[in-house]
Design a protein around this motif. Structure first.
Motif, PDB file in Angstrom:
ATOM      1  N   LEU A  59       4.762 -34.707  24.750  1.00 57.08           N
ATOM      2  CA  LEU A  59       5.067 -35.418  22.920  1.00 57.08           C
ATOM      3  C   LEU A  59       6.623 -35.181  23.582  1.00 57.08           C
TER       4      LEU A  59
ATOM      5  N   LEU B 190       8.485 -38.167  22.556  1.00 54.90           N
ATOM      6  CA  LEU B 190      10.091 -38.726  21.419  1.00 54.90           C
ATOM      7  C   LEU B 190      11.338 -38.679  21.894  1.00 54.90           C
TER       8      LEU B 190
ATOM      9  N   TYR C 269      10.496 -40.630  12.927  1.00 54.31           N
ATOM     10  CA  TYR C 269      10.385 -39.630  11.453  1.00 54.31           C
ATOM     11  C   TYR C 269       9.454 -39.891  10.732  1.00 54.31           C
TER      12      TYR C 269
ATOM     13  N   PHE D 171       5.980 -39.425  12.760  1.00 54.19           N
ATOM     14  CA  PHE D 171       5.888 -37.921  13.369  1.00 54.19           C
ATOM     15  C   PHE D 171       6.238 -37.770  12.995  1.00 54.19           C
TER      16      PHE D 171
ATOM     17  N   LEU E 215       2.976 -29.280  11.226  1.00 54.33           N
ATOM     18  CA  LEU E 215       3.279 -30.448  11.754  1.00 54.33           C
ATOM     19  C   LEU E 215       4.782 -31.091  11.936  1.00 54.33           C
TER      20      LEU E 215
ATOM     21  N   ARG F  25       6.986 -31.068  14.940  1.00 55.83           N
ATOM     22  CA  ARG F  25       8.368 -31.461  15.308  1.00 55.83           C
ATOM     23  C   ARG F  25       9.436 -30.781  16.059  1.00 55.83           C
TER      24      ARG F  25
ATOM     25  N   LEU G 263      11.618 -30.990  19.566  1.00 53.81           N
ATOM     26  CA  LEU G 263      12.657 -31.576  19.749  1.00 53.81           C
ATOM     27  C   LEU G 263      13.742 -30.346  19.759  1.00 53.81           C
TER      28      LEU G 263
END
Lengths: 64, 583
Positions: A43, A47, A61, A64, B90, B94, B98
């Motif tokens: 993922l 991303l 954004y 996800f 979640l 994320r 990242l």
């Protein structure tokens, strides 16, 4: 040539880090985290790539 | 074996680099001083490069580069916590994806590449062990109990150690999400301040309130000498959220949270409620640390305590430890937060991995970069800034004293900048503390910060007892301005601008070891006024890192209503013409 050497070195380092991570998870009895790790890797690659595309980035954004 | 070890802390907040030579810190700096990003968390290559330049060494000369924590353990904690809290986690997930995959996970390679060293030289400490080492190996103690308390490291939020000539032995630890630091930060957010920045504001605000909500705070944060810390997780959300740290239930208990944009007026009932909550939190946090310290004292039997971690920035708690526990003396490293982990990681590796000889105790805070009078003169000439040059330091000090006695507020830029978050007489704003108008003037017109925030006094060592009620065994907190003490009744009227609303002051004592030039200034000011005490606050504007270079000092000087600036042996006055030229 230098660039190839540098990339090889980086790949080796990262491979070593992933090996250490898996070894640590197994030693701590948390091997069940490994599949999640693979999903997260996948993922995050998706991303990162999508965020680099100017037309797609604003929607990441939201999605996800 | 090389004599040099470089310590690095980064990737959360307050990144820093520290260079240890033969067991002694010879250069140390937070990255924010160079990048000008407050609490910069990026890998501190600028700070590290300067450390090497300062000693005139190359990266190859380093025996090791030590990262302050184990990133894989931290990553493991994030993954497991977020899996357990899915799908509420979640957003946090994320953010983790990242930030960790492109960057944080590969810290060994990034350090090797950024510093130009062999990756095999990069080793990893443990976050709380780094905190503990920063305190113990810079303390004057041969053996001590060490308590490291912060938000969270890898898994631990608190760790208890026993330290001696044989090294630092971990006795026990308390794991995330049970954390005094994270609960304090949740209240910081609730009170409308920025997490990892506004905790000191909460401490300042607490002096205006009464601890009326202690029972409510104890519903969230409980402690005992035997069981450590427990947090009721129904009140907090930091365990699964990256953006919100308290829950709806928390607001049901304390009322609506304060908006950070709204002005905090402590004369209104709402403002007083927030001050009372801050006072209650402060009381409970103090009880928690006291319980931990008492438990540690019983376990180790030691009489000296080293306190480390972000919670050790809470100067009110630090000053009460010897009177509320069996410990006779307490020591805190000048950078007890995550920046100090850079020094701790390097000191741990030097003493316990490389088996080097233990270095001397730390006595001076000036471990950063300095600018010579020649460099300052050239800058002033290049910018065509009118100034007065003094032949020597005595003449410069006499001029500063005249200005301060005259009621001027002075910028003071001298020598190497300080290690840690406090200005300790190298990059300071100074004023006469006997003038009552100084607090409001500096808060409103110079630092542009909240009205309720106090200023600290710097006092000549040996004169503390004349003004402050010092607790026995807290002397080692004084050079780093890490203890808050009651101002004596007779001295409150003498020092109105450095006495907080509750009659306390965060005291710095100055001797010739810590800062000889600043000591001479205090002696001269004492001769002129009868009080060797100065108001000493950090040389920065609200929200900015403390100034590093002469150019930044000039920028801050001309952006505020400071009256006069002493850059080395040069005096600059704040005129409209100077401002025009600078702009």
């Amino acid at each position: 040539m230098n660039r190839i050497l540098s990339s090889t070195r980086t790949a080796n380092e990262r491979f070593r880090t992933v090996k250490e991570l898996f070894r640590m998870l197994r030693a701590n009895g948390r091997w069940w985290v490994m599949p999640f790790f693979v999903i997260v890797v996948f993922l995050s690659i998706v991303l990162t790539v999508l965020q680099a595309i100017p037309y797609v980035a604003p929607f990441i954004y939201t999605i996800f | 074996m090389s004599d040099y070890v470089l310590g690095i802390s980064a990737q959360f907040h307050d990144a820093a680099a520290a260079l240890v030579r033969d067991g002694e810190i010879v250069a140390a700096a937070a990255e924010e001083r160079f990048s000008r990003i407050k609490h910069d968390s990026a890998l501190p290559f600028r700070a590290a490069k300067w450390c090497l330049e300062h000693e005139g060494i190359r990266p190859d000369d380093l025996a090791a580069v030590v990262f302050h924590e184990k990133p894989l353990r931290k990553f493991e904690r994030l993954m497991i916590t977020q899996i357990n809290a899915f799908p509420r986690s979640l957003e946090a997930f994320r953010r983790t994806a990242l930030s960790w995959f492109p960057d944080k996970l590969w810290v060994r390679g990034a350090l090797a590449k950024g510093l130009g060293i062999d990756a095999r030289k990069v080793i990893f400490s443990d976050h709380h062990l780094s905190h503990a080492a920063s305190a113990f190996y810079t303390s004057p103690f041969e053996e001590a109990a060490v308590l490291a308390v912060d938000g969270v490291g890898e898994w631990a939020s608190t760790a208890l150690f026993d330290a001696s000539r044989n090294g630092i032995e971990r006795l026990s630890e308390i794991h995330f999400p049970h954390s005094i630091g994270l609960v304090y930060s949740a209240f910081t957010a609730y009170l409308g301040f920025q997490v990892n920045d506004g905790e000191a504001k909460v401490m300042g605000l607490s002096s205006y309130g009464q601890p009326r909500y202690v029972d409510e705070v104890r519903k969230i944060l409980r402690s005992s000498e035997t069981d450590g810390i427990t947090v009721d997780l129904s009140y907090v959300t930091y365990q699964h959220s990256a953006t919100q740290s308290f829950s709806a239930r928390f607001e049901q208990l304390f009322g609506p949270a304060r908006s950070g944009d709204a002005r905090l007026d402590i004369t209104t009932p709402e403002g007083r409620r927030y001050a009372d909550i801050a006072a209650s939190l402060q009381a409970v946090a103090e009880d928690c640390v006291v319980d931990l310290a008492n438990g540690l004292q019983r376990q180790t039997g030691r009489t000296d305590l080293c306190l480390a971690g972000g919670v050790a920035l809470n100067s009110v708690i630090n000053a009460r430890l010897t009177s509320r526990t069996q410990f006779k003396r307490v020591f805190v490293h000048p950078a007890p937060g995550d920046d100090g982990c850079a020094a701790g990681a390097a000191l741990w590796a030097w003493n316990e991995v490389l088996a080097g000889r233990r270095g001397p105790a730390l006595t001076r805070p000036g471990l950063g970069k300095a600018w010579s009078n020649g460099e300052i003169a050239k800058l002033l000439a290049d910018l065509d800034i009118k100034h007065t040059a003094f032949d020597d330091e005595d003449a410069m000090i006499a001029s500063v004293v005249d200005d301060l006695v005259d009621g001027k507020v002075a910028g003071w830029f001298q020598g190497r900048f300080e290690w840690g978050p406090r200005s300790l007489g190298h990059r300071s704003i100074l004023a006469d503390p006997t003038r009552p108008e100084m607090t409001e003037r500096i808060n409103r017109k110079i630092k542009f910060r909240e009205q309720f925030r106090p200023f600290a006094p710097a006092v000549l060592q040996g004169h503390e007892d004349a003004y402050f009620e010092m607790a026995p065994g807290t002397e080692l907190l004084m050079p780093w301005m890490l203890g808050v003490f009651p101002v004596k009744d007779g001295a409150r009227a003498l020092l109105p601008s450095t006495t907080h609303v509750d009659g306390s002051a965060r005291v710095q004592s100055v001797d010739d070891l810590a800062n000889p030039l600043f000591q001479r200034l205090l002696i001269a000011f004492g001769r002129a006024t009868g009080h060797p005490v100065l108001l000493n606050t950090s040389f920065n504007l609200k929200g900015e890192p403390i100034v590093t270079s002469p150019l930044q000092a000039l920028r801050t000087f001309y952006s505020s209503e400071l009256d006069v600036l002493y850059l080395g042996n040069f005096r600059v006055i704040n005129t409209a013409i100077g401002k025009h030229f600078y702009e």
